[in-house]
Scaffold this motif. Structure first.
Motif, PDB file in Angstrom:
ATOM      1  N   GLU A  37       0.832  -1.229   0.065  1.00 17.70           N
ATOM      2  CA  GLU A  37      -0.005   0.021   0.062  1.00 17.70           C
ATOM      3  C   GLU A  37       0.829   1.302  -0.060  1.00 17.70           C
ATOM      4  O   GLU A  37       0.402   2.479  -0.708  1.00 17.70           O
TER       5      GLU A  37
ATOM      6  N   ARG B 129       2.262   1.690  -3.419  1.00 21.19           N
ATOM      7  CA  ARG B 129       1.297   2.105  -4.312  1.00 21.19           C
ATOM      8  C   ARG B 129       1.096   3.976  -4.123  1.00 21.19           C
ATOM      9  O   ARG B 129       0.943   4.542  -5.007  1.00 21.19           O
TER      10      ARG B 129
ATOM     11  N   ASP C   1       3.782   5.582  -5.925  1.00 21.60           N
ATOM     12  CA  ASP C   1       4.036   5.227  -7.317  1.00 21.60           C
ATOM     13  C   ASP C   1       5.199   4.476  -7.395  1.00 21.60           C
ATOM     14  O   ASP C   1       5.998   4.955  -8.350  1.00 21.60           O
TER      15      ASP C   1
END
Length: 272
Positions: free
Chosen positions: A37, A40, A43
């Motif tokens: 997470e 993410r 990026d």
């Protein structure tokens, strides 16, 4: 009368709660999920950034989880050196940034190896430290100067969250271990009492003499008190036996059968 608190070789002890965390595959899965997470959010995949979490304890270092095979290899190589960014971050208690491994001169040995694994910049930070162990997160990037101040801010936020979760896991493990230790102690005391009862009722030994005999068998067989007591209880044959065959199984635990009341060191008037 209850048997004395067990002491001697082979008395079981459960793993330290922090060892349970250190070795748990569930913790590895948790780290992989929460770090995915975090990656993410920054990026990481698009920017060529991967990650690895390293666990340290005296005499042992291991990469607990990693986002890619390349990141795991780079992290394991880093752990093989006597010093490096991740160790420096643990000493300093703060992040360590290597903007360009080709130009950084602090850890030249590791910098060359990291470059061989495609690492051009990296960022390491401690997650938490406990009694005898610690954990750290490292980010590995394929391009120099990949990390921004915003990455560092988000990384610090992430490690605070992970640290809280790991502390909670340790507390739960400590409570579970305390309950298990109590259960082991209680069952062990019951076995000791039963074994002492067998020796006193079948062989006429006094309570202290029976305890001494248990310890003697444990020493000679290297089985430990718990297993010795279990074997004596299991070998005891309830009901009448043929003449000369009383409790032959118990006597077989060592080369000689337990001495009678008037034999050996337990004869009347002597002390164990």
């Amino acid at each position: 009368m209850a048997a004395a608190t067990p002491e001697g070789p082979g008395w079981e002890s459960l793993p330290d709660p922090q060892d349970l965390v250190f070795d748990s595959t569930d913790v590895e899965d948790f780290l992989a999920a929460v770090t995915h997470e975090f990656m993410r959010d920054i990026d990481g995949d698009l920017r060529g950034i991967s990650w690895a979490v390293t666990f340290f304890r005296p005499g042992s270092v291991r990469t607990a989880a990693a986002g890619s095979a390349a990141a795991r290899a780079a992290d394991e190589e880093q752990c093989s050196f006597a010093d490096g960014p991740v160790l420096e971050s643990l000493r300093a208690g703060d992040f360590v940034h290597v903007a360009d491994v080709a130009r950084d001169r602090r850890w030249p040995g590791y910098a060359n190896v990291a470059a061989d694994h495609g690492v051009r910049s990296l960022l390491s930070t401690p997650i938490m430290a406990g009694a005898g162990w610690s954990a750290a997160l490292s980010l590995y990037a394929s391009m120099p100067h990949s990390f921004t101040s915003e990455d560092i801010t988000q990384m610090r936020r992430y490690v605070r969250q992970v640290a809280r979760s790991l502390r909670m896991v340790v507390r739960v493990a400590e409570r579970a271990e305390a309950g298990a230790q109590l259960a082991v102690a209680q069952s062990s005391m019951v076995l000791m009492d039963l074994a002492v009862t067998v020796l006193t009722s079948d062989y006429g030994l006094g309570h202290e003499a029976a305890l001494q005999y248990l310890r003697t068998i444990a020493r000679h067989t290297n089985q430990g008190l718990r297993e010795t007591a279990m074997n004596i209880v299991a070998a005891s044959r309830p009901g009448p036996a043929a003449p000369g065959q009383e409790n032959a199984g118990v006597g077989g635990l060592i080369s000689a059968k337990p001495p009678g009341r008037n034999e050996g060191p337990y004869k009347t008037g002597s002390t164990a």
